[in-house]
Design a protein around this motif. Structure first.
Motif, PDB file in Angstrom:
ATOM      1  N   PHE A  90       0.822  -1.208   0.000  1.00 25.88           N
ATOM      2  CA  PHE A  90       0.000   0.000   0.000  1.00 25.88           C
ATOM      3  C   PHE A  90       0.861   1.265   0.000  1.00 25.88           C
ATOM      4  O   PHE A  90       0.472   2.292  -0.575  1.00 25.88           O
ATOM      5  CB  PHE A  90      -0.935   0.022   1.215  1.00 25.88           C
ATOM      6  CG  PHE A  90      -2.180  -0.813   1.020  1.00 25.88           C
ATOM      7  CD1 PHE A  90      -2.740  -0.973  -0.232  1.00 25.88           C
ATOM      8  CD2 PHE A  90      -2.795  -1.430   2.102  1.00 25.88           C
ATOM      9  CE1 PHE A  90      -3.882  -1.736  -0.418  1.00 25.88           C
ATOM     10  CE2 PHE A  90      -3.936  -2.194   1.928  1.00 25.88           C
ATOM     11  CZ  PHE A  90      -4.470  -2.349   0.673  1.00 25.88           C
ATOM     12  N   LEU A  93       1.895   2.011  -3.461  1.00 28.83           N
ATOM     13  CA  LEU A  93       0.750   2.573  -4.162  1.00 28.83           C
ATOM     14  C   LEU A  93       0.539   4.035  -3.785  1.00 28.83           C
ATOM     15  O   LEU A  93       0.110   4.838  -4.627  1.00 28.83           O
ATOM     16  CB  LEU A  93      -0.509   1.760  -3.845  1.00 28.83           C
ATOM     17  CG  LEU A  93      -0.524   0.311  -4.342  1.00 28.83           C
ATOM     18  CD1 LEU A  93      -1.820  -0.383  -3.935  1.00 28.83           C
ATOM     19  CD2 LEU A  93      -0.355   0.250  -5.851  1.00 28.83           C
ATOM     20  N   GLY A 170      -7.452  -4.006   6.177  1.00 29.32           N
ATOM     21  CA  GLY A 170      -7.302  -3.613   4.780  1.00 29.32           C
ATOM     22  C   GLY A 170      -7.908  -2.256   4.486  1.00 29.32           C
ATOM     23  O   GLY A 170      -7.318  -1.445   3.758  1.00 29.32           O
ATOM     24  N   VAL A 171      -9.081  -1.981   5.057  1.00 27.99           N
ATOM     25  CA  VAL A 171      -9.721  -0.675   4.841  1.00 27.99           C
ATOM     26  C   VAL A 171      -8.868   0.446   5.423  1.00 27.99           C
ATOM     27  O   VAL A 171      -8.703   1.509   4.815  1.00 27.99           O
ATOM     28  CB  VAL A 171     -11.136  -0.676   5.454  1.00 27.99           C
ATOM     29  CG1 VAL A 171     -11.725   0.733   5.447  1.00 27.99           C
ATOM     30  CG2 VAL A 171     -12.048  -1.627   4.685  1.00 27.99           C
ATOM     31  N   GLY A 173      -5.685   0.380   5.708  1.00 27.37           N
ATOM     32  CA  GLY A 173      -4.541   0.529   4.825  1.00 27.37           C
ATOM     33  C   GLY A 173      -4.863   1.351   3.590  1.00 27.37           C
ATOM     34  O   GLY A 173      -4.063   2.200   3.175  1.00 27.37           O
ATOM     35  N   VAL A 174      -6.021   1.138   3.005  1.00 29.44           N
ATOM     36  CA  VAL A 174      -6.434   1.923   1.833  1.00 29.44           C
ATOM     37  C   VAL A 174      -6.622   3.387   2.218  1.00 29.44           C
ATOM     38  O   VAL A 174      -6.199   4.305   1.489  1.00 29.44           O
ATOM     39  CB  VAL A 174      -7.722   1.340   1.234  1.00 29.44           C
ATOM     40  CG1 VAL A 174      -8.247   2.233   0.118  1.00 29.44           C
ATOM     41  CG2 VAL A 174      -7.474  -0.066   0.706  1.00 29.44           C
ATOM     42  N   THR A 175      -7.256   3.622   3.366  1.00 26.98           N
ATOM     43  CA  THR A 175      -7.447   5.006   3.833  1.00 26.98           C
ATOM     44  C   THR A 175      -6.118   5.706   4.050  1.00 26.98           C
ATOM     45  O   THR A 175      -5.921   6.862   3.646  1.00 26.98           O
ATOM     46  CB  THR A 175      -8.262   5.005   5.141  1.00 26.98           C
ATOM     47  OG1 THR A 175      -9.499   4.315   4.934  1.00 26.98           O
ATOM     48  CG2 THR A 175      -8.537   6.420   5.602  1.00 26.98           C
ATOM     49  N   ARG A 176      -5.187   5.008   4.680  1.00 22.33           N
ATOM     50  CA  ARG A 176      -3.859   5.570   4.918  1.00 22.33           C
ATOM     51  C   ARG A 176      -3.132   5.840   3.605  1.00 22.33           C
ATOM     52  O   ARG A 176      -2.403   6.824   3.478  1.00 22.33           O
ATOM     53  CB  ARG A 176      -3.060   4.623   5.799  1.00 22.33           C
ATOM     54  CG  ARG A 176      -1.655   5.105   6.122  1.00 22.33           C
ATOM     55  CD  ARG A 176      -0.950   4.174   7.086  1.00 22.33           C
ATOM     56  NE  ARG A 176      -0.954   2.802   6.589  1.00 22.33           N
ATOM     57  CZ  ARG A 176      -1.631   1.809   7.150  1.00 22.33           C
ATOM     58  NH1 ARG A 176      -2.372   2.009   8.216  1.00 22.33           N
ATOM     59  NH2 ARG A 176      -1.585   0.590   6.642  1.00 22.33           N
ATOM     60  N   THR A 177      -3.348   4.987   2.622  1.00 25.00           N
ATOM     61  CA  THR A 177      -2.671   5.144   1.331  1.00 25.00           C
ATOM     62  C   THR A 177      -3.058   6.450   0.661  1.00 25.00           C
ATOM     63  O   THR A 177      -2.195   7.231   0.233  1.00 25.00           O
ATOM     64  CB  THR A 177      -3.018   3.963   0.411  1.00 25.00           C
ATOM     65  OG1 THR A 177      -2.497   2.762   0.982  1.00 25.00           O
ATOM     66  CG2 THR A 177      -2.430   4.161  -0.972  1.00 25.00           C
ATOM     67  N   PHE A 178      -4.353   6.716   0.563  1.00 23.18           N
ATOM     68  CA  PHE A 178      -4.798   7.919  -0.132  1.00 23.18           C
ATOM     69  C   PHE A 178      -4.494   9.180   0.684  1.00 23.18           C
ATOM     70  O   PHE A 178      -4.187  10.227   0.110  1.00 23.18           O
ATOM     71  CB  PHE A 178      -6.287   7.830  -0.453  1.00 23.18           C
ATOM     72  CG  PHE A 178      -6.584   6.938  -1.622  1.00 23.18           C
ATOM     73  CD1 PHE A 178      -6.490   7.412  -2.910  1.00 23.18           C
ATOM     74  CD2 PHE A 178      -6.930   5.610  -1.436  1.00 23.18           C
ATOM     75  CE1 PHE A 178      -6.752   6.589  -3.999  1.00 23.18           C
ATOM     76  CE2 PHE A 178      -7.193   4.775  -2.511  1.00 23.18           C
ATOM     77  CZ  PHE A 178      -7.100   5.264  -3.798  1.00 23.18           C
TER      78      PHE A 178
END
Length: 254
Positions: A90, A93, A170-171, A173-178
Motif C-alpha cells: 500500500f 501505491l 485492509g480498509v 490501509g487503503v485510507t492511509r494510502t490515499f
C-alpha cells in the motif's frame, strides 16, 4: 547403521516440515513485497530471497510452528503472508498515486515515461524508485524479518486470520494510502490551483492574449522546480510513515 541414522533422519524431516510451513508465510509476503518482490525481478531471485528470509526467521519461530499441523495450515499461512505483503505494498501505491496527482496538477503526466511493469507518469516512477531506494538503504530487509517474526505472536500458525479483522485492517490501509498520497502531492495541487486562478484572472484582464501558450511553459518549469524542492521532504514524510507501520503493523486491529 540405519538405526543409528534414524534419529538424524527424523530430525532432518522435522526441520524440513518446519521450514516449509515458515516458507509458506514468507513466500506469500515475498510475492508482493516492495523492492524484493517487484515485477522486473525474475522468479528465481524471488525464490532465493524467500529461502533466505526463511532461514533468517526460522530460529525465532520454530517452536510455535512445530506445535501445529494439518492441511488448513497451508492456506492460512499463505493468506497471512499475502496480507502482510499487501499491507506493505500500500505504501508503494501511495507513492504512485501521489505521482499521478502531481503529474496531473502540473501537466507533467506525459513527460517521458515509467519503465516499471505498471504504467505510470514519470513523476510517479521517480517517487516510487526513490522511495524504494530509501527504504532499502534504511534496512528494509531487517524490518521485514522483524515483522514476520512479530506476526507469529499476533497471527499464530495453524489457523485462518479473522475475516472481520482482516477487512478492517485492509480498509485502514487503503485510507492511509490515499491520505499519505495526497499529503505528498499537496504542494503540486496548491501550485496548480494558484496557476489556474492566476491564468483566469489574466485572461479576464487581457482577453486578446493567448494565456495558455504563455502559461504552459511556465507551468512545466514551475512543476520541475517544485519537484526538486518538494520531493525530498515528501519522501522523508513517506519513509517516517512507512517505518511506523513496519514497527507496529497490526496496531491492535487483530
Amino acid at each position: 547403521m540405519m538405526l543409528d541414522l534414524s534419529p538424524i533422519l527424523l530430525l532432518g524431516q522435522g526441520f524440513l516440515e518446519t521450514g516449509f510451513v515458515i516458507f509458506l508465510r514468507v513466500g506469500g509476503l515475498m510475492a508482493v513485497l516492495p523492492a524484493f518482490g517487484e515485477q522486473f525481478l525474475s522468479a528465481r531471485i524471488k525464490l532465493v530471497l524467500s529461502f533466505a528470509f526463511t532461514l533468517v526467521v526460522a530460529p525465532a519461530v520454530a517452536a510455535p510452528v512445530q506445535a501445529v499441523g494439518g492441511g488448513a495450515i497451508i492456506l492460512g499461512e499463505a493468506l497471512i503472508g499475502l496480507a502482510l505483503g499487501v499491507g506493505i505494498r500500500f505504501f508503494v501505491l501511495a507513492l504512485q498515486v501521489a505521482g499521478t496527482i502531481a503529474a496531473q496538477a502540473t501537466s507533467l503526466s506525459q513527460l517521458f515515461g515509467g519503465t516499471s511493469g505498471e504504467p505510470q507518469p514519470a513523476v510517479g516512477h521517480l517517487l516510487t524508485t526513490a522511495g524504494l531506494a530509501l527504504a532499502v538503504m534504511a534496512g528494509l530487509h531487517v524490518q521485514v524479518a522483524a515483522l514476520i517474526i512479530a506476526s507469529y505472536d499476533v497471527l499464530p500458525p495453524g489457523q485462518l486470520p479473522d475475516a472481520e479483522a482482516l477487512r478492517a485492517w485492509g480498509v485502514s490501509g487503503v485510507t492511509r494510502t490515499f491520505g499519505l498520497a495526497f499529503s505528498i502531492a499537496a504542494p503540486f495541487v496548491l501550485a496548480g490551483l494558484v496557476y489556474n486562478v492566476a491564468l483566469g484572472v489574466i485572461n479576464r484582464a487581457m482577453p486578446q492574449l493567448m494565456v495558455s501558450f504563455v502559461g504552459a511553459p511556465a507551468l512545466t518549469l514551475g512543476g520541475l522546480a517544485l519537484l526538486a524542492i518538494a520531493v525530498p521532504s515528501g519522501l522523508v514524510h513517506w519513509h517516517a510513515s512507512f517505518t511506523t507501520f513496519l514497527n507496529d503493523a497490526f496496531g491492535g486491529a487483530w
